[in-house]
Design a protein around this motif. Sequence first.
Motif: not given
Length: 385
Positions: A3, A101-103, A135-137, A175, A179-181
């Motif tokens: 990251k 999801v944060h993007y 970017f996504e988490m 996706e 770590d799901r990001s």
Amino acid sequence: MKKCLIFLLLLLFLSPLAAIGFGYHVFTIRTEPEFGKGIFPTSVMYQFNFPVADLIDSCRTEFAFRLDNGLVYRTLRQDPMTGAIIAQNPGFYDYPKEYTVHYDEFNLFFGQGFINTSFSENDLLTAFISIDGRFEMAFERLSWMTGPGESEGLFWDKNGNYRFPADGEWIGAPELADDRSVFQTSITLGLMFDYMRDTTTTRDGVRGGTYWRFAPDWMILTDGSASFMLSWNEIQLSKTLYSIPNGKSRTYFSIVLDDFLTYRYILGSSVPLYVQGGDIWGPDVPNAANVITNSLSLTLYGPQINSRDTYPSVTFFWDTGWALGKVLNSSSDEKIAEGVGSYGIRVEFIVFSIAEFYYEIGCSYDPPFAEEMYVEQSFGFSVGI
């Protein structure tokens, strides 16, 4: 470490933009019905237009940077490990499917218009190229662990154990692996045409375009979690059926018929959810190589109050979609031919094209692989400058 490296490279890539004087910007706030019943904003989009001279006289040249970020709410549609479509056997997947999801997505694009038209903001033809990054988490849904009855999530079971192995292949949801990001980059090429006489409450003509988005796993800065090629083709036909004018630029009342047709084709071994399916009200179109959607709507506008950008409207819509061909993100070679459909009504009040208050209710009469109809409603507001 990954990251930090991605952030430093992105910062280095974007730092020269600060030396360029910005023109006007577009600022939009969006809401989600799942968050605070649509009352509170969940995502924001900015667009900064750099002051560049038109390369062709009377034709528009645009160089801009767009940033779109916030929260979206998703429902798991395929088995993460095999890619099997959950809607085909819902009883087998008896755990929560919703997650948050944060993007953050950026687009640096250049567009050049050709053939000026006096009745449209856009030229008759516009070609563009864009460099994109996303970017996504992913997180558990916001209501997770709020009480004894909410102790189970999508990623963690009720005993606190990780539901899916971190070292799995994650074929159905690339996706969400590790770590799901993710951080993915792509290049987009497009050609748009616009022959639409659009005065907000009247529309007559046609507009559309074709877009190609390339995101191979060897793209610069990408983490390799995506590998796809997307072709998105769209066309809109509009006709003002009735209008009572109020001076030269406003109407007391008007009725407009719109039809918006899209065809999407995707190739790839790892297709992220944000480029899947079609954009229709209600049910998600299954993730297949070919997706066709059509939105037919009849809108009643007016009156325009004091200005052309303040008005109420009522829209009756009928949306349909079809998923055809091979199921993407799947370990099998399954092919499907599945249709979905919905209809409903949306009521809006626009204030100076800045604030939008809305209420919508609709019926999904043909959800994927099921016959049960269901009704949904939502209300909220959005703000844009």
